[in-house]
Design a protein around this motif. Structure first.
Motif, mmCIF file in Angstrom:
data_model
loop_
_atom_site.group_PDB
_atom_site.id
_atom_site.type_symbol
_atom_site.label_atom_id
_atom_site.label_comp_id
_atom_site.label_asym_id
_atom_site.label_seq_id
_atom_site.Cartn_x
_atom_site.Cartn_y
_atom_site.Cartn_z
ATOM 1 N N ASN A 1 -14.355 34.713 12.470
ATOM 2 C CA ASN A 1 -13.846 36.089 12.497
ATOM 3 C C ASN A 1 -12.764 36.218 11.423
ATOM 4 O O ASN A 1 -12.429 35.248 10.744
ATOM 5 N N ASP B 1 -9.698 36.272 11.338
ATOM 6 C CA ASP B 1 -8.497 35.452 11.401
ATOM 7 C C ASP B 1 -8.718 34.020 10.961
ATOM 8 O O ASP B 1 -7.762 33.260 10.801
ATOM 9 N N GLY C 1 -10.230 31.269 15.470
ATOM 10 C CA GLY C 1 -10.775 31.995 14.320
ATOM 11 C C GLY C 1 -12.287 32.064 14.358
ATOM 12 O O GLY C 1 -12.925 32.510 13.404
ATOM 13 N N PHE C 2 -12.874 31.615 15.470
ATOM 14 C CA PHE C 2 -14.323 31.697 15.644
ATOM 15 C C PHE C 2 -14.636 32.497 16.898
ATOM 16 O O PHE C 2 -13.921 32.418 17.884
ATOM 17 N N ALA D 1 -5.908 34.620 22.089
ATOM 18 C CA ALA D 1 -7.302 35.079 22.078
ATOM 19 C C ALA D 1 -7.441 36.360 21.264
ATOM 20 O O ALA D 1 -8.552 36.795 20.953
ATOM 21 N N HIS D 2 -6.312 36.987 20.924
ATOM 22 C CA HIS D 2 -6.345 38.276 20.196
ATOM 23 C C HIS D 2 -5.602 38.077 18.875
ATOM 24 O O HIS D 2 -6.005 37.262 18.053
ATOM 25 N N ARG E 1 -24.621 30.214 20.741
ATOM 26 C CA ARG E 1 -23.647 31.147 21.318
ATOM 27 C C ARG E 1 -23.268 32.263 20.358
ATOM 28 O O ARG E 1 -22.399 33.078 20.655
ATOM 29 N N LYS F 1 -15.601 21.187 25.172
ATOM 30 C CA LYS F 1 -14.779 22.206 25.848
ATOM 31 C C LYS F 1 -13.336 21.765 26.056
ATOM 32 O O LYS F 1 -12.665 22.200 27.002
ATOM 33 N N ARG G 1 -15.761 38.988 20.958
ATOM 34 C CA ARG G 1 -16.447 39.655 22.067
ATOM 35 C C ARG G 1 -17.556 40.584 21.571
ATOM 36 O O ARG G 1 -18.620 40.684 22.190
ATOM 37 N N LEU H 1 -12.447 26.648 19.028
ATOM 38 C CA LEU H 1 -12.290 26.677 17.576
ATOM 39 C C LEU H 1 -11.642 28.016 17.251
ATOM 40 O O LEU H 1 -12.282 29.077 17.359
ATOM 41 N N TYR I 1 -24.510 24.303 18.999
ATOM 42 C CA TYR I 1 -23.542 24.869 19.961
ATOM 43 C C TYR I 1 -23.110 26.261 19.501
ATOM 44 O O TYR I 1 -23.090 27.210 20.286
HETATM 45 N N1 CMC Z 1 -14.767 28.003 20.209
HETATM 46 C C1 CMC Z 1 -15.620 27.369 21.040
HETATM 47 N N2 CMC Z 1 -16.394 27.966 21.947
HETATM 48 C C2 CMC Z 1 -16.276 29.289 22.043
HETATM 49 C C3 CMC Z 1 -15.413 30.046 21.225
HETATM 50 C C4 CMC Z 1 -14.642 29.352 20.283
HETATM 51 N N3 CMC Z 1 -13.804 29.998 19.466
HETATM 52 N N4 CMC Z 1 -15.512 31.346 21.535
HETATM 53 C C5 CMC Z 1 -16.388 31.417 22.532
HETATM 54 N N5 CMC Z 1 -16.869 30.179 22.837
HETATM 55 C C6 CMC Z 1 -17.896 29.829 23.833
HETATM 56 C C7 CMC Z 1 -17.351 29.956 25.255
HETATM 57 O O1 CMC Z 1 -16.772 28.743 25.684
HETATM 58 C C8 CMC Z 1 -18.596 30.321 25.992
HETATM 59 O O2 CMC Z 1 -19.372 29.154 26.144
HETATM 60 P P1 CMC Z 1 -20.253 28.893 27.486
HETATM 61 O O3 CMC Z 1 -21.333 29.935 27.451
HETATM 62 O O4 CMC Z 1 -20.739 27.495 27.349
HETATM 63 O O5 CMC Z 1 -19.310 29.071 28.643
HETATM 64 C C9 CMC Z 1 -19.367 31.227 25.028
HETATM 65 O O6 CMC Z 1 -18.939 30.808 23.731
HETATM 66 C C10 CMC Z 1 -19.071 32.706 25.222
HETATM 67 O O7 CMC Z 1 -17.679 32.896 25.042
HETATM 68 P P2 CMC Z 1 -16.748 33.842 25.913
HETATM 69 O O8 CMC Z 1 -15.447 33.146 26.134
HETATM 70 O O9 CMC Z 1 -17.504 34.340 27.118
HETATM 71 O O10 CMC Z 1 -16.555 35.038 24.908
HETATM 72 P P3 CMC Z 1 -15.508 36.206 25.031
HETATM 73 O O11 CMC Z 1 -16.188 37.412 24.487
HETATM 74 O O12 CMC Z 1 -14.929 36.306 26.402
HETATM 75 O O13 CMC Z 1 -14.322 35.757 24.060
HETATM 76 C C11 CMC Z 1 -12.964 35.461 22.149
HETATM 77 C C12 CMC Z 1 -14.151 36.222 22.761
HETATM 78 C C13 CMC Z 1 -12.623 36.056 20.781
HETATM 79 C C14 CMC Z 1 -11.739 35.610 23.063
HETATM 80 C C15 CMC Z 1 -13.337 33.972 22.018
HETATM 81 O O14 CMC Z 1 -14.454 33.838 21.150
HETATM 82 C C16 CMC Z 1 -12.167 33.127 21.514
HETATM 83 O O15 CMC Z 1 -11.308 32.731 22.302
HETATM 84 N N6 CMC Z 1 -12.135 32.833 20.166
HETATM 85 C C17 CMC Z 1 -11.033 32.092 19.588
HETATM 86 C C18 CMC Z 1 -9.831 33.007 19.413
HETATM 87 C C19 CMC Z 1 -10.014 33.974 18.257
HETATM 88 O O16 CMC Z 1 -10.383 33.585 17.155
HETATM 89 N N7 CMC Z 1 -9.693 35.261 18.526
HETATM 90 C C20 CMC Z 1 -9.668 36.265 17.476
HETATM 91 C C21 CMC Z 1 -10.649 37.366 17.669
HETATM 92 S S1 CMC Z 1 -10.782 38.382 16.182
HETATM 93 C C22 CMC Z 1 -9.205 39.091 16.007
HETATM 94 C C23 CMC Z 1 -8.943 40.101 17.076
HETATM 95 O O17 CMC Z 1 -9.714 41.064 17.201
HETATM 96 O O18 CMC Z 1 -7.915 39.988 17.749
#
Ligand code: CMC
Length: 436
Positions: free
Chosen positions: A369, A371, A310-311, A273-274, A364, A304, A314, A308, A360
């Protein structure tokens, strides 16, 4: 800086909280130089209650002067300078100086800093023996956590965290030695001998040299690829209070030494996730394999079944400004290497287009991002996938160490100690085995 800070923290505006038993309390509302106001709730515990915000959705954990993000507008500034300007006009070591010291260096300061970092790139020869304790197929991040943590055992002469000179030398050692350790990690995993740093090279060239040269064959870094990696390092150098930085601050708040703190940051960065997202994003593209499979894969995301990679972010609810720079760098690198028809890049473009037009993701506010693209660039440079997150760690070391230094330099800093909402068993008496 202290005056500036106390001005920011002095506030006449208040927020009032009234509990259901009628007791109420006023909290000062604080304003920063940029960004939303915050409510200073530190006195709340006097009422015998705490706030509940487990993933820090609404909590500022510290005051900082280093990095500013506006997630809605898609802005990222290091010490006030927009990331786009730094990525285009600066170089990584200059950005490091800026993050660490607060100002861009003069020519003399820059030369002195570069010289000092260059002359700290070698690691103690004894450190090389740590590698033999790891299996060759260990994930490079596992090796990084161990070996960077082990640096704590080498510099007893400069581990007084209350001494600013000791902090400075530790910061420089970390910045200089983490790339050397990272390259050694790669060499160990592929069974090649370690390549010692060469002082004639700049920071990024030297890293590429240690990664790709062998005793049998020299390596001449391609300037377009050096520039691309330099950009990746600049874009990942700091990102305010993310999971790994907050981990470094929390570990450091107990007085732990900086090498141990940075090792804790590396551990936190590893997760998908990071920092692990760059590796996960590229593996995802490889798994999809062909543009014809994009609709099916996106449907799985919407159902779900998986995320995805890289998308989403927070903080960014708009295009990640680092992603825009990285996308451009992607074009430049693929053009330089005659890989404009690269299959994975075409796939990434198709995936991006599909997701950005799908309700979708729109509802949201999920955007690519940094990455999403950095993996494609790293792969084109020749960095193996399991080293992607290590590259992120090389870049983020300066952010971690700058944030750690800022915290320790603050005379008011205290050990970080969150509270909890306890939902376990109420008091009960121990039962002898026979009665369980
Ligand atoms: N693909 C599909 N759905 C997503 C994604 C995604 N990448 N990210 C968030 N969502 C959905 C999530 O399921 C939720 O949906 P619902 O409202 O229906 O439950 C909604 O969007 C809100 O997401 P969240 O999980 O509450 O958001 P968060 O702020 O807790 O998480 C995140 C942020 C970066 C962990 C998450 O977007 C994610 O896991 N992304 C994929 C991993 C990724 O690319 N991480 C790199 C971040 S940038 C580099 C860094 O800083 O490390």
């Amino acid at each position: 800086m202290e005056n500036e800070r106390s001005e920011v923290l002095q506030s006449k505006r208040v927020a009032t909280l009234t509990l259901d038993d009628g007791r109420s309390i006023e909290f000062p509302i604080l304003s920063g130089t940029l960004g939303p106001d915050v409510i200073d709730i530190r006195t709340l515990s006097k009422l015998g209650v705490f706030t509940y915000d487990p993933a820090f959705f609404a909590t500022s954990s510290c005051t900082s002067n280093i990095t500013f993000i506006d997630g809605d507008a898609g802005l990222l500034y290091y010490r006030g300078y927009p990331i786009e300007q730094l990525a285009e006009k600066s170089d990584f070591l200059e950005v490091c100086y800026l993050l660490l010291n607060g100002e861009l260096p003069t020519a003399e300061q820059k030369a002195g800093f570069n010289n000092s970092i260059t002359h700290h790139t070698m690691v103690h020869d004894q450190l090389a023996r740590f590698f033999n304790g790891f299996r060759r197929d260990a994930h490079p991040m596992a090796v990084m956590v161990g070996v960077v943590g082990a640096l704590s055992a080498f510099y007893h002469d400069s581990l007084d965290i209350n001494n600013p000179q000791h902090r400075e030398i530790s910061a420089q050692r970390l910045l200089a030695k983490v790339p050397t350790i990272a390259a050694m990690t790669h060499k160990y995993s592929v069974g090649e001998p370690f390549i010692y740093p060469k002082n004639k090279f700049g920071f990024v060239e030297n890293f590429m040299y240690m990664m790709f040269a062998t005793p049998a064959e020299d390596y001449v870094p391609n300037p377009v690829l050096v520039r691309a990696l330099e950009r990746i390092l600049i874009l990942h150098a700091d990102h305010e209070q993310n999971a790994s930085t907050s981990t470094v601050r929390l570990a450091g708040s107990s007085g732990a030494n900086p090498f141990a703190c940075i090792a804790s940051g590396i551990a936190a960065l590893w997760g998908p996730a990071h920092g692990g997202a760059n590796e996960a994003a590229l593996k995802m593209l490889e798994e999809i394999g062909d543009t014809s499979r994009v609709p099916e894969y996106v449907q799985g995301v919407k159902d779900k079944k998986y995320k995805l990679m890289g998308f989403g972010h927070r903080v960014y609810k708009n295009m990640d400004p680092r992603a825009a720079v990285m996308r451009q760098t992607c074009y430049e690198v693929l053009k330089e290497l005659n890989l404009e028809n690269d299959k994975l890049f075409a796939l990434a473009m198709e995936l991006e287009k599909t997701a950005l037009n799908d309700p979708y993701f729109i509802e949201r506010k999920l955007y690519p991002n940094v990455d999403f693209y950095s993996g494609i660039v790293l792969r084109a440079i020749g960095i193996p996938i399991n080293m992607f997150t290590v590259i992120f760690a090389v870049a983020r070391t300066i952010g971690w160490v700058s944030q750690w230094n800022e915290m320790i330099a603050d005379a008011e800093h205290k050990i970080g100690r969150p509270r909890q909402l306890y939902r376990g068993a109420v008091r009960r008496d121990y039962l002898p085995m026979i009665k369980r």
